[in-house]
Design an enzyme around this catalytic site. Structure first.
Site, short mmCIF file in Angstrom:
data_model
loop_
_atom_site.label_atom_id
_atom_site.label_comp_id
_atom_site.label_asym_id
_atom_site.label_seq_id
_atom_site.Cartn_x
_atom_site.Cartn_y
_atom_site.Cartn_z
N THR A 71 0.83 -1.20 0.00
CA THR A 71 0.00 0.00 0.00
C THR A 71 0.86 1.26 0.00
O THR A 71 0.58 2.22 -0.71
CB THR A 71 -0.95 0.00 1.21
N GLU A 105 9.87 1.69 10.81
CA GLU A 105 8.54 2.29 10.69
C GLU A 105 8.11 2.95 11.99
O GLU A 105 7.56 4.05 12.00
CB GLU A 105 7.52 1.22 10.28
N ASP A 113 1.88 5.55 6.06
CA ASP A 113 2.31 4.16 6.01
C ASP A 113 1.07 3.26 5.98
O ASP A 113 -0.05 3.70 6.27
CB ASP A 113 3.16 3.83 7.25
N GLY A 114 1.27 2.01 5.64
CA GLY A 114 0.20 1.03 5.66
C GLY A 114 0.09 0.38 7.03
O GLY A 114 0.79 0.74 7.98
N ALA A 115 -0.79 -0.61 7.14
CA ALA A 115 -0.95 -1.38 8.37
C ALA A 115 -1.46 -2.76 8.02
O ALA A 115 -2.13 -2.95 7.00
CB ALA A 115 -1.91 -0.68 9.33
N ASP A 116 -1.14 -3.72 8.86
CA ASP A 116 -1.64 -5.08 8.68
C ASP A 116 -3.00 -5.25 9.36
O ASP A 116 -3.82 -6.05 8.91
CB ASP A 116 -0.64 -6.08 9.23
N LYS A 151 1.69 -3.74 12.73
CA LYS A 151 2.51 -3.51 11.55
C LYS A 151 3.74 -4.42 11.60
O LYS A 151 4.08 -4.93 12.64
CB LYS A 151 2.97 -2.04 11.48
N LYS A 201 -8.43 -4.59 6.36
CA LYS A 201 -7.47 -4.52 7.48
C LYS A 201 -8.15 -4.10 8.79
O LYS A 201 -7.51 -4.07 9.84
CB LYS A 201 -6.35 -3.53 7.15
N GLY A 220 5.83 -6.56 6.45
CA GLY A 220 6.91 -6.41 5.48
C GLY A 220 8.30 -6.47 6.10
O GLY A 220 9.30 -6.36 5.39
#
Length: 262
Positions: free
Chosen positions: A36, A111, A89-92, A102, A129, A105
């Site tokens: 993402t 991060e 940033d993205g997140a899980d 997070k 998510k 990756g």
């Protein structure tokens, strides 16, 4: 727009595109890691090339740094930047309080350092998510290689006293060898299924010798931009207590889809 673009990729793209609204000329921006976040870097690169946007990016991994250079974003180190205006940033996973898991990756340490060195953190994610309770996604912890099996045993022993549904911990692999972070550490993934008290778990886990950092981001995220496969976007701001909706037109951005491999 390519016909084979999945609804998930569309959702990631529109979240990233909407998040660029937070970026202004002259900003120092933390650039996240993952699929993402890669859309975000592409979108910002297009703005640099076509609109003259002037920003300085601080990447959270070597992968993100390489992509930022490729698309024309000026980058620097956190030591040089010292403090950032914004991190995206993205997140899980994220919950209703915008607490996050997070590290899927493998870049959770950089991060977290970058996110906590910013005035504001914005998370971009697809609706999949969102969870009621964190823990379905395995919680990563970064550990030093020395004695990692002992560290793993200490983690599992500690989990006996925690309110979680699972207690299995596995070493993350890259093929047949341990996955190695940019700092030369290993990742242990904790398969907890449900975390009743994420704040307590984060504090307790970080006391175990050998653990560098964990992937729970508590009280760090300020807003989440949620993308949907049909182009809808929802923005939730935890500080303002607001929820906004929008829709992104894909057709103006077809050139972004042609060479994004992440």
């Amino acid at each position: 727009m390519p016909s084979d673009l999945s609804p998930i990729d569309k959702a990631k793209f529109v979240a990233a595109k909407r998040a660029t609204d937070y970026v202004e000329n002259g900003m120092k921006v933390g650039l996240g890691t993952g699929s993402t976040a890669a859309w975000l870097v592409k979108c910002l690169g297009e703005m640099v090339r076509e609109e003259g946007l002037k920003i300085t990016g601080v990447p959270t991994s070597s992968r993100t740094a390489a992509l930022a250079r490729e698309v024309g974003i000026e980058i620097t180190s956190l030591d040089e930047a010292r403090w950032l205006d914004l991190t995206i940033d993205g997140a899980d996973e994220y919950d209703a309080n915008l607490n996050l898991i997070k590290g899927g990756g493998g870049a959770l340490l950089q991060e977290k350092i970058v996110a906590t060195s910013s005035d504001r953190m914005v998370v971009i994610a697809d609706i999949g998510k969102q969870v009621e309770t964190l823990g379905a996604f395995p919680l990563p912890v970064e550990v030093i290689p020395f004695g990692w099996q002992t560290t793993k045993a200490l983690i599992e022993e500690t989990l006996v006293g925690m309110d979680v549904m699972g207690r299995t911990t596995t070493l993350r692999l890259n093929g047949d060898t341990p996955f190695m972070t940019d700092e030369g550490n290993y990742i242990l993934d904790m398969h907890l299924n449900r975390i009743a008290n994420s704040r307590q778990l984060s504090l307790v886990i970080n006391q175990i010798p050998g653990i560098v950092e964990n992937g729970l981001f508590i009280d760090i995220c300020d807003a989440v931009v949620i993308g949907y496969g049909d182009g809808r976007v929802e923005v939730r701001d935890i500080n303002e207590g607001t929820v906004e909706t929008d829709k992104i037109d894909f057709l103006d951005n077809d050139n972004l889809f042609s060479d994004l491999s992440d």
